[in-house]
Structures are given as structure tokens and as C-alpha cells.
Design an enzyme around this catalytic site. Structure first.
Site, mmCIF file in Angstrom:
data_model
loop_
_atom_site.group_PDB
_atom_site.id
_atom_site.type_symbol
_atom_site.label_atom_id
_atom_site.label_comp_id
_atom_site.label_asym_id
_atom_site.label_seq_id
_atom_site.Cartn_x
_atom_site.Cartn_y
_atom_site.Cartn_z
ATOM 1 N N GLY A 31 -54.228 15.232 -55.349
ATOM 2 C CA GLY A 31 -54.905 13.984 -55.709
ATOM 3 C C GLY A 31 -55.320 13.140 -54.522
ATOM 4 O O GLY A 31 -55.738 13.670 -53.476
ATOM 5 N N ASP A 33 -53.459 11.475 -52.566
ATOM 6 C CA ASP A 33 -52.523 11.742 -51.459
ATOM 7 C C ASP A 33 -53.055 12.888 -50.581
ATOM 8 O O ASP A 33 -53.115 12.768 -49.340
ATOM 9 C CB ASP A 33 -51.163 12.121 -52.086
ATOM 10 C CG ASP A 33 -50.010 12.109 -51.104
ATOM 11 O OD1 ASP A 33 -50.192 11.630 -49.971
ATOM 12 O OD2 ASP A 33 -48.915 12.569 -51.488
ATOM 13 N N THR A 121 -52.136 7.387 -62.387
ATOM 14 C CA THR A 121 -52.979 7.776 -63.537
ATOM 15 C C THR A 121 -53.612 9.155 -63.403
ATOM 16 O O THR A 121 -54.424 9.548 -64.232
ATOM 17 C CB THR A 121 -54.096 6.740 -63.795
ATOM 18 O OG1 THR A 121 -54.961 6.706 -62.656
ATOM 19 C CG2 THR A 121 -53.523 5.375 -64.047
ATOM 20 N N GLY A 122 -53.250 9.891 -62.348
ATOM 21 C CA GLY A 122 -53.741 11.268 -62.205
ATOM 22 C C GLY A 122 -52.627 12.216 -62.578
ATOM 23 O O GLY A 122 -52.205 12.284 -63.741
ATOM 24 N N TYR A 124 -49.498 11.992 -62.276
ATOM 25 C CA TYR A 124 -48.317 11.379 -62.884
ATOM 26 C C TYR A 124 -48.526 10.903 -64.325
ATOM 27 O O TYR A 124 -47.588 10.420 -64.973
ATOM 28 C CB TYR A 124 -47.774 10.242 -62.004
ATOM 29 C CG TYR A 124 -46.957 10.733 -60.815
ATOM 30 C CD1 TYR A 124 -46.697 12.089 -60.617
ATOM 31 C CD2 TYR A 124 -46.426 9.834 -59.892
ATOM 32 C CE1 TYR A 124 -45.949 12.532 -59.532
ATOM 33 C CE2 TYR A 124 -45.668 10.278 -58.808
ATOM 34 C CZ TYR A 124 -45.435 11.623 -58.636
ATOM 35 O OH TYR A 124 -44.685 12.057 -57.574
#
Ligand code: AR6
Length: 169
Positions: A31, A33, A121-122, A124
Site C-alpha cells: 500500500g 507504506d 482503509t486499504g 487493514y
């Protein structure tokens, strides 16, 4: 405090600090990160490793700050959002803490402008609308002395953009 909304990639935003939706290892992932570590390069990972050695893992809701390597921002604030799973009050508080602690760290470091993705919201799985509501509410409830000069919400996708557009009206 100025609130702005941008549709795009947070790794291109020039602010004092962009916020990374990290995991407790602080050592990178997928994502946003993954994008931040890829574009920012070694310097970010080096700083994250130094933090790991000093304090160990980063708890959910907490935040740490590193240099930003090749990114246009000056710093990256890494915060660990909650894994949504079945949700609940604790998860909502932890998500609010991500925003509070990131902004506290910004101000503690004498910085003024910050950009957030919609944390958790991805991968997780936190519902986007509820997460966006928590982010905006948490920031609007900050006391004047705890407010940054500018907060930018950076939405990678149309759905998030429309959600924030509605909330910030
Ligand atoms: N710019 C702005 N927003 C982005 C970008 C980008 N370049 N890329 C994704 N997003 P996610 P999480 C949005 O999955 O849910 C990692 O592996 C995306 O659309 O990046 O907090 C970490 O290491 C979504 O709205 O983070 C953790 O293990 C939001 O950023 C885990 O994922 C967050 O999605 C964290 O999961």
C-alpha cells in the site's frame, strides 16, 4: 488551520511531513507504506531501523518520525492504524490516536504542514467513510495550540475523494 483535499499520490506532496500508514514493525509493507519506502529510498528504512533498535515496535495508534529521503516532503511520520477486523470503539479510538499523535509529533518538531492518507482503509480494512469521519472530526476537535497550519487529505482513489469532499463541505 487550513484543511485541503487533493486527489493523487501522497509521495508527490511537498509538505513538512507526509504520514505513512505503517505497520508495527516500521520496516515497510504494501500500500502507501510500500510506495513511500520505494520512492523515499534507503534513508527512511535506516531511520526506521534506528527507531526499532531504540524503542522496539510501534504500537497501534502511536507515531514516529523519520527523514524523507528522496521524497519532496521534509519528513515522514509513520503511524500504525488499527486492523479493522470487526471494528468497535477501541479501533475507532486507535484510529483517532493516529491523527492526534501524528499531529503532536509534527508540532513537537516545530513543523507546520502535514498530509494524511485515509489510514487503515486499504489492507487493514477500515470502512472508508467511517475512517474519514474520524480523521476529520479528530482534527477539527484539536485545541488551537495543537493545530497545524495546514492539513492535506490525500486521496488515492475516487471513492475516498468523494467521501472527503462531502465531509469537508
Ligand atoms: N497516496 C495516498 N494514498 C494512498 C497511496 C498513495 N500513494 N497508496 C495507497 N493509498 P494502505 P492500511 C491509500 O493499504 O489500510 C501496509 O502493508 C489507500 O487507497 O496503504 O493502513 C502496511 O505496512 C487507502 O485509502 O494502509 C501495513 O501492513 C489508504 O491509503 C498495512 O498496509 C491506506 O491503505 C496498513 O494498512
Amino acid at each position: 488551520m487550513k484543511l485541503e483535499l487533493i486527489k493523487g499520490d501522497i509521495t508527490t506532496i511537498k509538505v513538512d511531513a507526509i504520514v505513512n500508514a505503517a505497520n508495527s514493525s516500521l520496516l515497510g509493507g504494501g500500500g502507501v507504506d510500500g510506495a513511500i519506502h520505494r520512492k523515499g529510498g534507503e534513508q527512511i528504512l535506516e531511520d526506521c531501523q534506528a527507531i526499532r533498535q531504540k524503542q522496539g515496535k510501534c504500537d497501534t495508534g502511536q507515531a514516529v518520525i523519520t527523514r524523507a529521503g528522496n521524497l519532496p516532503s521534509n519528513y515522514v511520520i509513520h503511524t500504525v492504524g488499527p486492523v479493522y477486523n470487526k471494528g468497535g470503539v477501541l479501533k475507532e479510538q486507535q484510529l483517532a490516536n493516529c491523527y492526534k499523535n501524528s499531529i503532536n509529533l509534527l508540532i513537537k518538531n516545530g513543523l507546520k504542514t502535514i498530509a494524511f492518507p485515509n489510514i487503515s482503509t486499504g489492507i487493514y480494512g477500515f470502512p472508508k467513510k467511517r475512517a474519514a469521519e474520524i480523521s476529520v472530526k479528530t482534527i477539527l476537535c484539536l485545541a488551537p495550540s495543537e493545530q497545524p497550519e495546514k492539513v492535506i487529505f490525500v486521496c488515492f482513489d475516487d471513492q475516498n475523494y468523494r467521501i472527503y469532499e462531502e465531509l469537508l463541505k
